[in-house]
Design a protein around this motif. Structure first.
Motif, short mmCIF file in Angstrom:
data_model
loop_
_atom_site.label_atom_id
_atom_site.label_comp_id
_atom_site.label_asym_id
_atom_site.label_seq_id
_atom_site.Cartn_x
_atom_site.Cartn_y
_atom_site.Cartn_z
N ALA A 1 0.80 -1.34 0.22
CA ALA A 1 0.10 -0.08 -0.03
C ALA A 1 0.96 1.30 0.18
CB ALA A 1 -0.97 0.01 1.20
N ILE A 2 1.91 1.27 0.73
CA ILE A 2 2.77 2.35 0.86
C ILE A 2 3.53 2.60 -0.48
CG2 ILE A 2 4.79 3.24 1.91
CD1 ILE A 2 3.95 1.87 4.66
N LYS A 3 4.06 1.39 -0.97
CA LYS A 3 4.44 1.49 -2.36
C LYS A 3 3.57 2.11 -3.58
CE LYS A 3 6.78 -1.08 -5.88
NZ LYS A 3 7.24 -2.68 -6.37
N THR A 4 2.26 1.63 -3.52
CA THR A 4 1.34 2.11 -4.51
C THR A 4 0.96 3.47 -4.36
OG1 THR A 4 0.13 -0.20 -4.26
CG2 THR A 4 -1.29 1.74 -5.14
N LEU A 5 0.96 4.19 -3.04
CA LEU A 5 1.04 5.46 -2.88
C LEU A 5 2.06 6.13 -3.27
CD1 LEU A 5 -0.71 5.37 0.66
CD2 LEU A 5 -1.84 6.17 -1.22
N SER A 6 3.45 5.86 -3.23
CA SER A 6 4.59 6.36 -3.64
C SER A 6 4.42 6.47 -4.98
CB SER A 6 5.70 5.76 -3.25
OG SER A 6 6.02 4.19 -3.77
N LEU A 7 3.73 5.56 -5.86
CA LEU A 7 3.58 5.67 -7.26
C LEU A 7 2.59 6.69 -7.77
CD1 LEU A 7 3.76 1.79 -8.17
CD2 LEU A 7 5.38 3.64 -8.37
N LYS A 8 1.90 7.33 -7.02
CA LYS A 8 0.92 8.38 -7.16
C LYS A 8 -0.52 7.83 -7.55
CE LYS A 8 3.88 11.70 -6.59
NZ LYS A 8 3.99 12.67 -5.36
N ARG A 9 -0.68 6.79 -7.02
CA ARG A 9 -2.01 6.08 -6.98
C ARG A 9 -2.75 6.18 -5.70
NH1 ARG A 9 0.59 0.40 -9.65
NH2 ARG A 9 1.32 1.52 -11.61
N ASP A 10 -3.90 6.75 -5.56
CA ASP A 10 -4.75 6.80 -4.58
C ASP A 10 -5.20 5.51 -4.08
OD1 ASP A 10 -4.69 9.45 -4.82
OD2 ASP A 10 -6.30 9.91 -6.10
N LYS B 1 3.41 6.57 7.73
CA LYS B 1 4.59 6.12 6.97
C LYS B 1 4.49 6.95 5.56
CE LYS B 1 5.77 2.04 9.73
NZ LYS B 1 6.20 0.73 9.56
N SER B 2 3.41 6.86 4.95
CA SER B 2 3.80 7.46 3.74
C SER B 2 3.42 8.82 3.61
CB SER B 2 2.39 6.95 2.59
OG SER B 2 1.24 7.31 3.16
N GLY B 3 3.06 9.46 4.57
CA GLY B 3 2.89 11.05 4.66
C GLY B 3 1.41 11.41 3.79
#
Length: 344
Positions: A237-246, A274-276
């Protein structure tokens, strides 16, 4: 004698099919404000030779309308009239005529999207990767399918607070209450046109058509029975958010069978911290009346009953997981009636 009996069964089944089709058509017209419900009935007649060989299938007698209605019984509790329906399995899961209609057209459009996706994948192989569908493209197909299914089913929700959503170039974590299977298409299809990646049970990958969508869109898979899988899903989930995916998640962890808001689990708020990424609390109302926990498919149209409220975003900076959890729960509960909040 055997041939005559089989012919009688076939004639009866053809008659039932015709009645079901007419009643479903009648309900579609009623949804536009016209009342032309025919006086048709759908009754199960005892067939001793058939019932001895097959598991029991319960059919109720029809009311004048094929849509489910609610009314209070003598004790003051809400009693649901499902119209003509069957009960499936040991739990007696409900499937009425409206649910059958939704199932048919939803599967039709899902297969169309699936075939389109497969054709793109085959063409991309022949063209050495050109025109290969991206996860964003696959998620867009899911978004359009969810929007179409609800609109065709006269169940597009009323949405309030879309102006509370941050700009689309800002990645967010959407947290919503979970009261019905309809919550997923409501979020996917009507959150201001945003594409959302979601958590899903790993077992869904094995489901035909749906599994292809889940894998191609790179949704976040989780196995509830594996602690390791749960930890991996948080990282995903954190990686997905880092890819600019909601991403959207149900903090309760599972669907509430009685529609009441339950205690939250901490995973969603660890992800936000953790993702901010900001948390966008969303309150969903009325979906459990249209698609209750004891039904296989929706029991009636949801127009006028289904609603989604988007609350102001919560910035995780400087907050603990517990503070984020409390702020999110207060926001979601603020739009729920008191009888939809479970006592602590």
């Amino acid at each position: 004698a055997v041939d005559c009996h089989e012919m009688a069964i076939a004639t009866r089944m053809h008659g039932m099919t015709l009645r079901m089709s007419l009643l479903a058509l009648s309900l579609c017209v009623q949804s536009y404000g016209f009342n032309i419900a025919p006086s048709l009935s759908l009754r199960a007649r005892p067939l001793s030779h058939v019932s001895a060989r097959r598991p029991p299938l319960v059919m109720t007698s029809a009311s004048q309308s094929s849509s489910a209605t609610t009314k209070k019984d003598k004790g003051g509790a809400l009693a649901v009239n499902y119209g003509p329906h069957i009960k499936i399995g040991k739990k007696g899961t409900i499937l009425n005529l409206w649910g059958l209609w939704v199932c048919i057209y939803a599967m039709f459009f899902a297969i169309i999207g699936f075939l389109y996706l497969k054709m793109r994948q085959i063409v991309s192989i022949l063209l050495l990767g050109f025109l290969k569908p991206t996860p964003e493209h696959c998620c867009w197909i899911m978004h359009k399918w969810c929007n179409m299914v609800l609109r065709l089913g006269f169940s597009a929700p009323k949405v309030e607070g879309l102006d509370n959503l941050p700009s689309k170039d800002e990645t967010v974590l959407v947290c919503a209450n979970h009261m019905s299977w309809y919550d997923v298409p409501v979020l996917h299809g009507f959150l201001g046109g945003r594409l959302l990646w979601s958590f899903a049970k790993a077992e869904l990958v094995k489901v035909p058509v749906l599994g292809t969508y889940m894998m191609s869109a790179e949704h976040i898979l989780i196995s509830r029975l594996s602690r390791k899988s749960q930890l991996e899903s948080l990282k995903s989930a954190i990686k997905t958010l880092s890819l600019k995916r909601d991403v959207f998640i149900f903090p309760e962890g599972t669907r509430s069978l009685d529609g009441k808001l339950r205690d939250f689990k901490g995973g969603a708020f660890t992800i936000a911290r953790k993702s901010g990424c900001k948390i966008v609390p969303v309150t969903i109302l009325g979906n459990d009346n249209v698609f209750p926990s004891n039904a296989l498919m929706p029991i009636r149209p949801g127009k006028g009953d289904m609603k989604m409220v988007v609350h102001p975003a919560i910035d995780p900076e400087g907050k603990t997981d517990e503070e984020l959890m409390e702020a999110t729960r207060i926001a979601i509960a603020s739009a729920l009636p008191n009888d939809k909040i479970a006592a602590e």
